[in-house]
Enzyme design. Structure first.
Site, PDB file in Angstrom:
ATOM      1  N   CYS A 181      -8.033   5.195   6.367  1.00 60.24           N
ATOM      2  CA  CYS A 181      -8.372   5.103   7.765  1.00 60.24           C
ATOM      3  C   CYS A 181      -9.405   4.021   8.005  1.00 60.24           C
ATOM      4  CB  CYS A 181      -8.978   6.425   8.214  1.00 60.24           C
ATOM      5  SG  CYS A 181      -8.026   7.832   7.645  1.00 60.24           S
ATOM      6  N   ARG A 233      -5.595  -0.431   9.199  1.00 61.77           N
ATOM      7  CA  ARG A 233      -5.760   0.596   8.178  1.00 61.77           C
ATOM      8  C   ARG A 233      -4.964   1.865   8.502  1.00 61.77           C
ATOM      9  NH1 ARG A 233     -10.745   0.792   5.120  1.00 61.77           N
ATOM     10  NH2 ARG A 233     -11.306  -1.353   4.783  1.00 61.77           N
ATOM     11  N   TRP A 236      -4.602   6.977   9.090  1.00 64.37           N
ATOM     12  CA  TRP A 236      -3.311   6.928   8.404  1.00 64.37           C
ATOM     13  C   TRP A 236      -3.231   8.245   7.649  1.00 64.37           C
ATOM     14  CZ3 TRP A 236      -1.573   6.833   3.235  1.00 64.37           C
ATOM     15  CH2 TRP A 236      -0.240   6.427   3.061  1.00 64.37           C
ATOM     16  N   ASN A 273     -12.890   8.383   5.644  1.00 61.56           N
ATOM     17  CA  ASN A 273     -11.831   7.577   5.027  1.00 61.56           C
ATOM     18  C   ASN A 273     -11.868   7.876   3.540  1.00 61.56           C
ATOM     19  OD1 ASN A 273     -10.023   5.541   4.247  1.00 61.56           O
ATOM     20  ND2 ASN A 273     -11.665   4.041   4.061  1.00 61.56           N
ATOM     21  N   GLY A 274     -10.709   8.177   2.960  1.00 63.71           N
ATOM     22  CA  GLY A 274     -10.668   8.464   1.525  1.00 63.71           C
ATOM     23  C   GLY A 274      -9.972   9.786   1.277  1.00 63.71           C
ATOM     24  N   GLU A 318      10.957  -8.875  -3.343  1.00 64.53           N
ATOM     25  CA  GLU A 318      10.236  -9.082  -2.082  1.00 64.53           C
ATOM     26  C   GLU A 318      11.196  -8.950  -0.882  1.00 64.53           C
ATOM     27  OE1 GLU A 318       7.310  -9.049  -1.135  1.00 64.53           O
ATOM     28  OE2 GLU A 318       7.276 -10.094   0.771  1.00 64.53           O
ATOM     29  N   LYS A 358      10.817  -6.241   2.141  1.00 65.49           N
ATOM     30  CA  LYS A 358      10.772  -6.602   3.565  1.00 65.49           C
ATOM     31  C   LYS A 358      11.801  -5.797   4.348  1.00 65.49           C
ATOM     32  CE  LYS A 358       7.759  -8.094   3.793  1.00 65.49           C
ATOM     33  NZ  LYS A 358       6.876  -8.377   2.733  1.00 65.49           N
ATOM     34  N   GLU A 363      10.788  -2.110   4.664  1.00 69.18           N
ATOM     35  CA  GLU A 363       9.593  -1.906   5.483  1.00 69.18           C
ATOM     36  C   GLU A 363       9.897  -1.908   6.976  1.00 69.18           C
ATOM     37  OE1 GLU A 363       7.278  -5.200   3.686  1.00 69.18           O
ATOM     38  OE2 GLU A 363       5.576  -3.856   3.774  1.00 69.18           O
ATOM     39  N   HIS A 385      23.837  -2.313 -15.586  1.00 71.15           N
ATOM     40  CA  HIS A 385      23.181  -1.177 -16.234  1.00 71.15           C
ATOM     41  C   HIS A 385      22.865  -0.072 -15.235  1.00 71.15           C
ATOM     42  CE1 HIS A 385      22.947  -3.375 -19.942  1.00 71.15           C
ATOM     43  NE2 HIS A 385      22.396  -4.402 -19.309  1.00 71.15           N
ATOM     44  N   LYS A 432      -1.299  -1.721   7.307  1.00 75.67           N
ATOM     45  CA  LYS A 432      -1.459  -3.077   6.796  1.00 75.67           C
ATOM     46  C   LYS A 432      -2.259  -3.085   5.501  1.00 75.67           C
ATOM     47  CE  LYS A 432      -1.188  -7.502   6.947  1.00 75.67           C
ATOM     48  NZ  LYS A 432       0.084  -7.917   6.351  1.00 75.67           N
TER      49      LYS A 432
HETATM   50  C1  G6P Z   1       0.281  -2.700   2.131  1.00 80.08           C
HETATM   51  C2  G6P Z   1       0.907  -3.734   3.035  1.00 80.08           C
HETATM   52  C3  G6P Z   1       1.697  -4.745   2.203  1.00 80.08           C
HETATM   53  C4  G6P Z   1       0.777  -5.370   1.161  1.00 80.08           C
HETATM   54  C5  G6P Z   1       0.118  -4.307   0.281  1.00 80.08           C
HETATM   55  C6  G6P Z   1      -0.972  -4.900  -0.587  1.00 80.08           C
HETATM   56  O1  G6P Z   1       1.271  -1.917   1.569  1.00 80.08           O
HETATM   57  O2  G6P Z   1       1.745  -3.116   3.981  1.00 80.08           O
HETATM   58  O3  G6P Z   1       2.194  -5.744   3.051  1.00 80.08           O
HETATM   59  O4  G6P Z   1       1.523  -6.240   0.358  1.00 80.08           O
HETATM   60  O5  G6P Z   1      -0.514  -3.326   1.109  1.00 80.08           O
HETATM   61  O6  G6P Z   1      -1.992  -5.364   0.245  1.00 80.08           O
HETATM   62  P1  G6P Z   1      -3.019  -6.493  -0.106  1.00 80.08           P
HETATM   63  O7  G6P Z   1      -3.854  -6.614   1.139  1.00 80.08           O
HETATM   64  O8  G6P Z   1      -3.820  -5.970  -1.266  1.00 80.08           O
HETATM   65  O9  G6P Z   1      -2.274  -7.713  -0.438  1.00 80.08           O
END
Ligand code: G6P
Length: 608
Positions: free
Chosen positions: A2, A27, A75, A99-100, A481, A485, A488, A504, A603
């Site tokens: 959070c 966050r 979150w 937070n935590g 990647e 994407k 997500e 496999h 994020k």
């Molecule tokens: C979250 C974000 C991702 C990001 C990851 C690592 O899951 O949604 O987009 O790649 O965290 O974040 P960082 O800020 O450490 O690159």
């Protein structure tokens, strides 16, 4: 996981709480809330499910006026994202935000229930409210009460609290979750990060683990958990550039995809001189250090981890350095062997990812020759903890799905590969990479011309449940990647696979409904990838190939070929990821999902 913001001031604080909170939404955005001590020295709490804009709406019709308060954006970890689980949590005369994760919350619940405290939420955080209330009634001041609370808690926490007994004081504690004090004449603040303070002050003091702070409008005092007073100098934050707006784009993600060409051009402009790469771009004496390095441990999460994987391919291809790329949540808990001459490299867009921070702290206690971070956010927790820092200067990345941060990390890692290539027998390799890098902005510009074609293809994915991305060599992490994407932002189940692994297991999934996307830059692995895709076609899979190789019609029968611009081998990941980002974006448009803030995600992941 959070965002926390708190303020105590000689003037009204509701405005600064909301403005700070809006900047912490990266966050988490499951719920938002504030508690303020009003003129009558009573706590007024306002909470809502969803984003800070919902909270603003409520506050517009029912203002909370006061001079001391706390705010939170959530979150969800413990308990669904519903009102009763939203922060702040209250108990009698106190209100707290957290937070935590409190690992011993179950035991503490039993302890507190015996003392007749009633629980109204499913969160682990509520125990903090009751504990603080319990000790506030039994302590002479807020610091004493907070000290007793902190001693009871196991796990990671950043807490901010207010109490009607001490209406002019804000209390906070932290252990394992970042917290900063912001200071200004007549006001003091507490915040999860520096960015949230930027509109209010540029002067801050970071808290360290096991510390408590007591703030009023004119002063702050830091203590450790044993009660010893700590003095720490204030730091001036560097000015943040780059405006946060969509600049006419429909979504931040779309804007950030298109910013990549300029970010890469800027990196080239700033790091490459007439004679090639400028010296020591990774920090003081970093060239010397890199040239002595025997091993590199890259540690990161999510998209940043995919960047680390590519660096491993690049560096091992041209040097004798042994690299590992590891997910931070794994690294932090396992036994790690650190041979002499090993460099630790953390990669993080935000610099606030909990698992990466913990890994970095672990690494600091091992015999690494240095701790380097590649990060987009100056003055983040990760940059503060590192010996050496490379800032990627991608500007604020707002979309949860990372795009420009990824390519800015890749260009940094390619620069690192160039420095390391000086240890190679091949004395021309650095020049070869340099030439490819310089050509990159123009190639990326050409890649954007595929937008129309990709938009069309995206329509075919609207009703798909699964997608497979395949690549070999440096294109394998791009397949990972691409799958990340798509998952997500479109909620389509997607997997990235090393093309050779297809047989496999995943081949069992292939039927006439499964799209399989092959990433095939023109290199020495083309024939192998083509054979793998033929195996898919033989099982009626829907094949799409992104390639700059001219293919004969026998190879392209019943296949969608998307012709990519030619590019050098080393820069191909930076080129091939762009159509993957665009594809996810346009599939999400088709599916009308929330592109910039996908469900359940945040994020920056600030819990483990
Ligand atoms: C979250 C974000 C991702 C990001 C990851 C690592 O899951 O949604 O987009 O790649 O965290 O974040 P960082 O800020 O450490 O690159």
């Amino acid at each position: 996981m959070c965002g926390i913001f708190g303020a105590v001031s000689k003037s009204e604080i509701q405005g600064s709480l909301i403005s700070g909170l809006s900047k912490l939404e990266y966050r988490g955005y499951d719920s938002a809330g504030i508690s303020i001590i009003t003129g009558r020295q009573k706590i007024k709490r306002v909470r809502c499910v969803g984003k800070v804009k919902n909270l603003k709406r409520i506050l517009n019709s029912s203002r909370s006026s006061g001079f001391c308060g706390i705010a939170h954006t959530r979150w969800a970890t413990h308990g669904q994202p519903i009102l009763k689980n939203s922060h702040p949590h209250n108990s009698s005369k106190v209100s707290i935000v957290h937070n935590g994760i409190i690992e011993n919350s179950d035991e503490l619940k039993v302890y507190l229930k015996k003392k007749n405290y009633k629980f109204t939420s499913d969160t682990d955080s509520e125990v903090i409210a009751h504990l603080f209330s319990y000790y506030a009634e039994r302590s002479s001041d807020g610091v004493e009460a907070m000290k007793r609370v902190a001693k009871k808690l196991n796990g990671s926490f950043a807490i901010a609290a207010i109490c009607e007994r001490w209406p002019d004081h804000l209390l906070a504690a932290c252990n394992g979750s970042p917290l900063l004090i912001g200071t200004k004449k007549g006001s003091n603040f507490i915040s999860s990060d520096i960015h949230a303070l930027s509109e209010t002050t540029d002067t801050y003091v970071p808290l360290q683990d096991n510390e408590i702070v007591e703030l009023n409008s004119t002063d702050y005092k830091i203590y450790n958990f044993t009660g010893r007073k700590i003095s720490r100098k204030q730091t001036k934050a560097k000015k943040q550039t780059s405006e946060i707006n969509k600049n006419g784009y429909k979504h931040f993600m779309q804007k950030e995809i298109y910013e990549q060409q300029e970010i890469i051009s800027n990196a080239i402009k700033h790091q490459i001189g007439k004679k090639g790469l400028l010296p020591n771009i990774f920090g003081p004496n970093s060239d010397k250090l890199l040239l002595k390095t025997k091993h590199i441990h890259f540690v990161a999460c999510g998209t940043s981890y995919n960047a680390a994987l590519i660096a491993k391919y690049w560096i091992e291809e041209i040097t004798d350095i042994v690299c590992t790329a590891e997910i931070a949540s794994e690294y932090r808990y396992r036994t790690v062997n650190v041979p002499p001459g090993t460099l630790f490299v953390a990669i993080s867009q935000s610099g606030e990812t909990a698992d990466t921070i913990y890994s970095l702290k672990k690494a600091k206690n091992r015999n690494y020759c240095s701790i380097l971070s590649i990060c987009n956010v100056p003055e983040s927790s990760i940059t503060r903890l590192s010996d050496l820092v490379y800032l990627t200067h991608a500007g604020p990345e707002i979309s949860v799905a990372s795009t420009k941060a990824f390519t800015s990390q890749l260009i940094a890692l390619l620069f690192m590969t160039m420095v390391l290539s000086r240890t190679s027998k091949n004395k021309t390799i650095e020049k070869t990479i340099l030439k490819q890098v310089k050509a990159l902005p123009a190639i990326i510009k050409k890649t954007f011309l595929l937008e129309k074609e990709i938009k069309k293809i995206a329509k075919n994915f609207k009703n798909k449940k699964h997608t497979l991305f395949l690549g070999r060599g440096v294109s394998y992490p791009i397949a990972l990647e691409a799958a990340l994407k798509l998952k997500e932002i479109t909620y389509i189940h997607a997997e990235g696979y090393a093309a050779g692994e297809l047989k496999h297991g995943p081949l069992a999934l292939v039927d006439k409904n499964l799209p399989v996307i092959g990433l095939m830059p023109d290199n020495n692995l083309v024939n192998q990838v083509l054979s793998n895709l033929a195996e898919v076609r033989a099982r009626q899979g829907l094949v799409y190939i992104f390639t700059n190789k001219k293919l004969s019609s026998s190879k392209t029968d019943k296949t969608n070929v998307i012709n990519m611009p030619s590019c050098g081998h080393f820069v191909s990941p930076l080129v091939y990821v762009i159509p993957m980002q665009l594809l996810s974006y346009y599939v999400a448009i088709e599916k009308k999902t929330n592109i910039d803030q996908p469900r359940n995600l945040a994020k920056s992941v600030t819990v483990e």
